[in-house]
Design a protein around this motif. Structure first.
Motif, PDB file in Angstrom:
ATOM      1  N   THR A 384      -8.026 -21.132   3.457  1.00  0.00           N
ATOM      2  CA  THR A 384      -7.527 -22.076   2.470  1.00  0.00           C
ATOM      3  C   THR A 384      -8.740 -22.871   1.985  1.00  0.00           C
ATOM      4  O   THR A 384      -9.545 -23.312   2.800  1.00  0.00           O
ATOM      5  CB  THR A 384      -6.519 -23.036   3.129  1.00  0.00           C
ATOM      6  N   ASN A 401      -3.496 -29.600  11.615  1.00  0.00           N
ATOM      7  CA  ASN A 401      -2.785 -28.332  11.439  1.00  0.00           C
ATOM      8  C   ASN A 401      -3.024 -27.454  12.660  1.00  0.00           C
ATOM      9  O   ASN A 401      -4.143 -27.022  12.935  1.00  0.00           O
ATOM     10  CB  ASN A 401      -3.321 -27.655  10.169  1.00  0.00           C
ATOM     11  N   SER A 403      -2.478 -24.425  13.304  1.00  0.00           N
ATOM     12  CA  SER A 403      -3.014 -23.066  13.169  1.00  0.00           C
ATOM     13  C   SER A 403      -4.477 -23.050  12.731  1.00  0.00           C
ATOM     14  O   SER A 403      -5.099 -21.992  12.671  1.00  0.00           O
ATOM     15  CB  SER A 403      -2.151 -22.239  12.222  1.00  0.00           C
ATOM     16  N   ILE A 421     -10.864 -23.741   5.344  1.00  0.00           N
ATOM     17  CA  ILE A 421     -10.167 -23.802   6.627  1.00  0.00           C
ATOM     18  C   ILE A 421      -9.705 -22.407   7.048  1.00  0.00           C
ATOM     19  O   ILE A 421      -9.132 -21.664   6.259  1.00  0.00           O
ATOM     20  CB  ILE A 421      -8.966 -24.783   6.523  1.00  0.00           C
ATOM     21  N   ALA A 423      -7.528 -19.985   9.752  1.00  0.00           N
ATOM     22  CA  ALA A 423      -6.425 -19.957  10.704  1.00  0.00           C
ATOM     23  C   ALA A 423      -6.543 -18.642  11.471  1.00  0.00           C
ATOM     24  O   ALA A 423      -7.023 -17.654  10.922  1.00  0.00           O
ATOM     25  CB  ALA A 423      -5.094 -20.023   9.975  1.00  0.00           C
TER      26      ALA A 423
HETATM   27  C1  LIG Z   1      -1.852 -24.877   8.221  1.00  0.00           C
HETATM   28  O1  LIG Z   1      -2.872 -23.938   7.870  1.00  0.00           O
HETATM   29  C2  LIG Z   1      -2.368 -22.673   7.479  1.00  0.00           C
HETATM   30  C3  LIG Z   1      -3.544 -21.748   7.283  1.00  0.00           C
HETATM   31  O2  LIG Z   1      -4.556 -22.350   6.540  1.00  0.00           O
HETATM   32  C4  LIG Z   1      -1.553 -22.814   6.213  1.00  0.00           C
HETATM   33  O3  LIG Z   1      -1.019 -21.570   5.832  1.00  0.00           O
HETATM   34  C5  LIG Z   1      -0.409 -23.812   6.476  1.00  0.00           C
HETATM   35  O4  LIG Z   1       0.290 -24.034   5.279  1.00  0.00           O
HETATM   36  C6  LIG Z   1      -0.965 -25.121   7.011  1.00  0.00           C
HETATM   37  N1  LIG Z   1       0.132 -25.978   7.395  1.00  0.00           N
HETATM   38  C7  LIG Z   1       0.225 -27.230   6.996  1.00  0.00           C
HETATM   39  C8  LIG Z   1       1.414 -28.023   7.493  1.00  0.00           C
HETATM   40  O5  LIG Z   1      -0.612 -27.743   6.253  1.00  0.00           O
END
Ligand SMILES: *[C@@H]1O[C@H](CO)[C@@H](O)[C@H](O)[C@H]1NC(C)=O
Ligand SMILES: *[C@@H]1O[C@H](CO)[C@@H](O)[C@H](O)[C@H]1NC(C)=O
Ligand SMILES: *[C@@H]1O[C@H](CO)[C@@H](O)[C@H](O)[C@H]1NC(C)=O
Ligand SMILES: *[C@@H]1O[C@H](CO)[C@@H](O)[C@H](O)[C@H]1NC(C)=O
Ligand SMILES: *[C@@H]1O[C@H](CO)[C@@H](O)[C@H](O)[C@H]1NC(C)=O
Ligand SMILES: *[C@@H]1O[C@H](CO)[C@@H](O)[C@H](O)[C@H]1NC(C)=O
Ligand SMILES: *[C@@H]1O[C@H](CO)[C@@H](O)[C@H](O)[C@H]1NC(C)=O
Ligand SMILES: *[C@@H]1O[C@H](CO)[C@@H](O)[C@H](O)[C@H]1NC(C)=O
Ligand SMILES: *[C@@H]1O[C@H](CO)[C@@H](O)[C@H](O)[C@H]1NC(C)=O
Ligand SMILES: *[C@@H]1O[C@H](CO)[C@@H](O)[C@H](O)[C@H]1NC(C)=O
Length: 466
Positions: A384, A401, A403, A421, A423
């Motif tokens: 992201t 976050n 993940s 970012i 994951a």
């Molecule tokens: C957390 O990070 C993941 C991967 O970048 C993303 O898909 C997800 O929407 C994020 N969740 C939040 C609550 O921001």
């Protein structure tokens, strides 16, 4: 939507070779002029009434490029190709091929522009079978001509018009080579996905298995594939260069453009000094090479290539592994990780990668980040990106976050800005001596080195105070 037009301009330093070169190019010019005036005047344009014969060439206005029929060494077929007109080589270096999938066996083919604005290669009249044809013109052209422009682009356009849109242009159909003005990447408006596809062999220009294309997902970067197998990636653009090509910063006289916006994601380069002749090519054996013509020795200097060492191959050390080509073995685990398969790891096979010593407990705030310096950032297809965040905001976002496994700055020019970012698994990380950038890997507190805990505490203190 923020316009992202990244432009890195290297300071042009007059190098010693360039200075030595000058008197020579002054000598070459009159010779070229003498040659061209003794022959019939060179032309750069084909009209429906004046097709290009097998023994003729188009020469661009300043004489930089030539276009005509050629036969690759070891082949018996004719192709229409583009080459540098001013450099002297036993065999031309072919920069672009019109009919790479449609070889000509005929002895006297013609390159023509049709009255409805298509380029064609036809067999010797009166047979005149069409062997290759460009797609129909995208714009209405009443009086079409094909012209070889001074940047090497062969275009179909309205006779007499110097600007405006082209009915067709060769630069939309790049073959295995990128020269200044060509773009590698995707144009969402027109649908062009300009990809470098290597020749099958040096005697066969047909598309081979090796190709380099722009992966537009996540943090975009360029991938080299063999068929469906990824081999190498350039690493994402970090604001000044591609993260997996750290030596780009040492190129003098080059200016690199990486455009990422809603209409295109492309990579290209320009060179202001006309005497610097450089090309980027995917050769049939499967390496990406950058060459520079050396006027003193009349040879190409292939000064950069990829993949260059074992760490350049995608995934050499598996997930959470770190590849260092100067180390033995080349693979190690990121701090806080241990080999997934110690038996294979000891046999120097790093592909299984590494796993965490201590699992992340997302509910537990005592996690932090381990900076890993001077690295090519991990594969970024699923990342992201938010260009509006600072590095501190990026860290906070990652922490929030569960993940998120790592973060980094998206733009390291100036003091750094933007946020990438990751994951899940971190894949294909390698280090560079004096190159690369910092990656911040999320770890359980138990796995973080002492000084990093301190660093983390001061970060928390900073967060609390803001
Ligand atoms: C957390 O990070 C993941 C991967 O970048 C993303 O898909 C997800 O929407 C994020 N969740 C939040 C609550 O921001
Ligand atoms: C990257 O940072 C430089 C220097 O601050 C800035 O000029 C450039 O616009 C930034 N690029 C992006 C895409 O934000
Ligand atoms: C090309 O060949 C034709 C026919 O053989 C000849 O008339 C013409 O002069 C040649 N042109 C050049 C530029 O050699
Ligand atoms: C040039 O091409 C000829 C055959 O077309 C070949 O024999 C020769 O090796 C080539 N020279 C170079 C330098 O590639
Ligand atoms: C016409 O040219 C094409 C392409 O070179 C060739 O395949 C075909 O056999 C030719 N036909 C005749 C009648 O010569
Ligand atoms: C562009 O072409 C490459 C190679 O064929 C392909 O892998 C990639 O998905 C294409 N990209 C887009 C956006 O269509
Ligand atoms: C994207 O960048 C290109 C090249 O700089 C520019 O021509 C185009 O207008 C930009 N598109 C948008 C939507 O900003
Ligand atoms: C690329 O451009 C898109 C669309 O403008 C934007 O959402 C994304 O954040 C940009 N990514 C990078 C790495 O600049
Ligand atoms: C948080 O982690 C620490 C260190 O691993 C552990 O001692 C503590 O019990 C954990 N707290 C929670 C609420 O899980
Ligand atoms: C990205 O996500 C896709 C789909 O979930 C997955 O197949 C791929 O392996 C991921 N890429 C990386 C580098 O993690």
């Amino acid at each position: 939507m923020a316009l992202v037009n990244l432009l890195a301009t290297q300071t042009q330093t007059q190098t010693q070779t360039q200075r030595i070169m000058e008197p020579r190019s002054l000598l070459v010019l009159p010779i070229l002029l003498a040659l061209s005036s003794s022959a019939t005047a060179a032309r750069d344009t084909i009209t429906p009434a004046t097709p290009l014969a097998d023994n003729e060439t188009l020469i661009s206005a300043s004489g930089a490029f030539a276009l005509g029929f050629f036969t690759p060494p070891g082949s018996s077929y004719r192709y229409v190709g583009l080459w540098y007109n001013k450099i002297s080589e036993a065999n031309h270096t072919i920069l672009w091929v019109a009919n790479r999938k449609n070889p000509v066996a005929d002895s006297a083919p013609l390159l023509s522009v049709t009255p409805d604005g298509k380029l064609t290669i036809t067999a010797q009249p009166p047979n005149s079978t069409v062997i290759w044809s460009s797609p129909s013109s995208t714009v209405k052209i009443s009086s079409p001509v094909a012209q070889l422009l001074d940047n090497g682009n062969l275009v179909v356009k309205q006779a007499g018009e110097s600007s405006g849109s082209y009915g067709w242009e060769g630069f939309n159909y790049i073959t295995d080579t990128l020269i200044p003005g060509m773009k590698l990447g995707v144009d969402f408006a027109t649908g062009f996905n300009r990809t470098l596809v290597a020749w099958t062999s040096p005697s066969d220009p047909s598309p081979g298995p090796f190709h380099a294309f722009m992966d537009v997902k996540g943090d975009p970067d360029i991938y080299l594939y063999e068929g469906s197998t990824p081999i190498w990636r350039s690493g994402a653009w970090d604001g000044t260069h591609l993260s997996g090509v750290p030596d780009m910063s040492t190129y003098q006289g080059f200016s690199f453009q990486f455009v990422n916006n809603s209409t295109e994601v492309t990579y290209s380069y320009t060179i202001a000094d006309q005497s610097l002749v450089s090309r980027l090519v995917v050769i049939s054996k499967g390496t990406v090479q950058r060459a520079l013509w050396v006027w003193d020795t009349d040879q190409w200097n292939y000064f950069w290539s990829a993949p260059k060492d074992p760490c350049d191959y995608i995934g050499a050390c598996g997930p959470f592994g770190l590849c260092d080509s100067n180390d033995s073995p080349i693979c190690s685990c990121l701090q806080g990780f241990v080999p997934e398969n110690p038996a294979n790891w000891n046999l120097r096979d790093g592909h299984d990668g590494c796993r965490r010593k201590t699992q992340l407990d997302c509910a537990n705030v005592t996690v932090g980040f381990q900076p890993v310096s001077n690295v090519k950032l991990p594969q970024s297809d699923n990342c992201t990106v938010d260009m509006s965040l600072s590095l501190d905001q990026c860290r906070a976002l990652c922490l929030q976050n569960c993940s998120c496994t790592a973060y980094a700055s998206a733009n390291i020019s100036a003091d750094g800005s933007g946020c990438v970012i990751w994951a899940g698994q971190l894949y294909d990380i390698r280090n560079y001596v004096g190159g690369g950038q910092d990656l911040y890997v999320r770890l359980a507190a138990a796995d973080i080195g002492k000084h990093f805990v301190l660093e983390f505490c001061s970060f928390i203190a900073k967060l609390v105070s803001t």
